[in-house]
Design an enzyme around this catalytic site. Structure first.
Site, PDB file in Angstrom:
ATOM      1  CG  ASP A 141     164.945  37.882  63.804  1.00  0.00           C
ATOM      2  OD1 ASP A 141     165.971  38.223  62.955  1.00  0.00           O
ATOM      3  OD2 ASP A 141     163.981  38.278  64.092  1.00  0.00           O
ATOM      4  CE  LYS A 144     159.433  37.521  64.114  1.00  0.00           C
ATOM      5  NZ  LYS A 144     160.860  37.368  64.359  1.00  0.00           N
ATOM      6  CG  ASP A 169     164.232  41.522  65.685  1.00  0.00           C
ATOM      7  OD1 ASP A 169     164.147  41.385  64.408  1.00  0.00           O
ATOM      8  OD2 ASP A 169     164.176  42.591  66.044  1.00  0.00           O
ATOM      9  CG  ASN A 170     160.840  41.062  64.665  1.00  0.00           C
ATOM     10  OD1 ASN A 170     161.605  40.157  64.493  1.00  0.00           O
ATOM     11  ND2 ASN A 170     160.825  42.172  64.152  1.00  0.00           N
ATOM     12  CD  GLU A 199     163.320  44.263  60.430  1.00  0.00           C
ATOM     13  OE1 GLU A 199     163.287  44.617  61.480  1.00  0.00           O
ATOM     14  OE2 GLU A 199     162.760  43.034  60.177  1.00  0.00           O
TER      15      GLU A 199
HETATM   16  O1  LIG Z   1     158.652  36.822  60.583  1.00  0.00           O
HETATM   17  C1  LIG Z   1     159.784  37.350  60.868  1.00  0.00           C
HETATM   18  N1  LIG Z   1     160.584  36.454  60.838  1.00  0.00           N
HETATM   19  C2  LIG Z   1     160.653  34.952  60.872  1.00  0.00           C
HETATM   20  C3  LIG Z   1     160.725  34.655  59.469  1.00  0.00           C
HETATM   21  C4  LIG Z   1     160.462  33.179  59.476  1.00  0.00           C
HETATM   22  C5  LIG Z   1     161.119  32.227  60.410  1.00  0.00           C
HETATM   23  C6  LIG Z   1     161.149  30.660  59.971  1.00  0.00           C
HETATM   24  N2  LIG Z   1     162.152  30.080  61.038  1.00  0.00           N
HETATM   25  C7  LIG Z   1     163.268  30.354  60.654  1.00  0.00           C
HETATM   26  C8  LIG Z   1     164.105  29.493  61.467  1.00  0.00           C
HETATM   27  C9  LIG Z   1     163.276  28.795  62.285  1.00  0.00           C
HETATM   28  C10 LIG Z   1     163.447  27.491  63.163  1.00  0.00           C
HETATM   29  N3  LIG Z   1     162.260  27.007  63.636  1.00  0.00           N
HETATM   30  C11 LIG Z   1     160.952  27.474  63.092  1.00  0.00           C
HETATM   31  C12 LIG Z   1     160.973  28.455  62.116  1.00  0.00           C
HETATM   32  C13 LIG Z   1     161.988  29.104  61.657  1.00  0.00           C
HETATM   33  C14 LIG Z   1     159.888  38.705  60.995  1.00  0.00           C
HETATM   34  C15 LIG Z   1     158.964  39.553  60.292  1.00  0.00           C
HETATM   35  C16 LIG Z   1     158.947  41.077  60.062  1.00  0.00           C
HETATM   36  C17 LIG Z   1     158.063  41.708  59.385  1.00  0.00           C
HETATM   37  C18 LIG Z   1     157.230  41.219  58.272  1.00  0.00           C
HETATM   38  C19 LIG Z   1     156.414  42.023  57.643  1.00  0.00           C
HETATM   39  C20 LIG Z   1     156.160  43.451  58.214  1.00  0.00           C
HETATM   40  F1  LIG Z   1     155.004  44.185  57.567  1.00  0.00           F
HETATM   41  C21 LIG Z   1     156.841  43.860  59.353  1.00  0.00           C
HETATM   42  C22 LIG Z   1     157.837  43.146  59.872  1.00  0.00           C
HETATM   43  C23 LIG Z   1     160.028  41.360  60.719  1.00  0.00           C
HETATM   44  C24 LIG Z   1     161.117  40.744  61.420  1.00  0.00           C
HETATM   45  O2  LIG Z   1     162.283  41.407  61.827  1.00  0.00           O
HETATM   46  C25 LIG Z   1     161.010  39.290  61.302  1.00  0.00           C
HETATM   47  O3  LIG Z   1     161.869  38.858  61.894  1.00  0.00           O
HETATM   48 MG   LIG Z   2     163.257  40.117  62.972  1.00  0.00          MG
END
Ligand SMILES: O=C(NCCCCCn1ccc2cnccc21)c1cc(-c2ccc(F)cc2)cc(O)c1O
Ligand SMILES: [Mg+2]
Length: 214
Positions: A141, A144, A169-170, A199
């Site tokens: 998660d 992506k 996810d996603n 979500e």
């Molecule tokens: O970006 C998403 N998640 C990732 C967040 C950043 C992770 C950074 N990070 C954390 C641990 C880690 C380890 N290694 C490297 C990097 C690491 C996300 C976005 C949406 C979304 C956003 C806008 C929209 F309009 C609609 C949906 C919905 C989701 O469910 C999501 O999960």
């Molecule tokens: Mg997610």
């Protein structure tokens, strides 16, 4: 200094949830994020799919990539058997203390270890530094475009065994096309697609389960 959205989510949990009651923590976050401020927790609808796969996996050692506020860590850890443990990797230093606090309010601090950094830097250390043998369950998660390369890292570092379950996810939105390309039509994986919704929104999303066949 103005509070962040994540701090406001923690405030709401701290004020409204019942200490030690994981379900009430999840309900509080879902209520806040559906009524007040959207946030990227896996949420209640996709959360039911996550529950189903965690119950199926019944993992002794689980890994989560992307802790955020700890919602899915609570979701996973509340289902773990006494001897089981969840490692959760979070790269954003601002979210780590918030997730730790939310996991503690849920009473699950002994089941979860948050590792701060990039998955690509921590995965290679799981065996040597964190005494992991193999992973029974992995929830993807995080970024992506890192689902595929980090899955390949898990394979290369011998962290997957016959039957290890990956859940991503996603898959619908934002999407993870390279991950799907890697696990589907790959003799080493058995994949299942779970259509759902983003979500707290009506927009379509999906999750993908990929069982490693060795
Ligand atoms: O970006 C998403 N998640 C990732 C967040 C950043 C992770 C950074 N990070 C954390 C641990 C880690 C380890 N290694 C490297 C990097 C690491 C996300 C976005 C949406 C979304 C956003 C806008 C929209 F309009 C609609 C949906 C919905 C989701 O469910 C999501 O999960
Ligand atoms: Mg997610």
């Amino acid at each position: 200094m103005d509070q962040s959205k994540e701090q406001r989510i923690l405030n709401s949990v701290s004020y409204n949830a019942i200490k030690g009651d994981a379900e009430s923590v999840l309900d509080c976050i879902d209520k806040y994020c559906s009524q007040k401020e959207w946030a990227m927790n896996v949420g209640d609808e996709k959360g039911l799919i996550l529950d189903k796969i965690v119950k199926e996996a019944d993992p002794t050692v689980a890994l989560e990539l992307g802790t955020y506020c700890g919602y899915s860590a609570v979701r996973i850890a509340r289902l773990l058997k006494p001897s089981a443990h969840l490692f959760s990797i979070e790269f954003n230093a601002e979210f780590v203390p918030i997730a730790k606090e939310i996991i503690e309010i849920a009473g699950l601090e002994d089941k979860v270890t948050i590792l701060e950094g990039h998955a690509q830097d921590i995965i290679p250390q799981l065996k040597t530094k964190y005494n992991v043998d193999t992973l029974d369950f992995v929830f993807l998660d995080h970024w992506k475009d890192r689902y595929a390369p980090d899955t390949i890292l898990l394979e290369q570092y011998g962290l997957l065994r016959k039957g290890s379950i990956l859940l991503a996810d996603n898959i619908g939105f934002p999407g993870a096309p390279d991950f799907l390309k890697h696990v589907r039509n790959n003799e080493h994986y058995e994949c299942t697609h779970y259509p759902s919704h983003l979500e707290y929104m009506k927009a379509p999303d999906a999750m993908e389960k990929a069982v490693y066949l060795g």
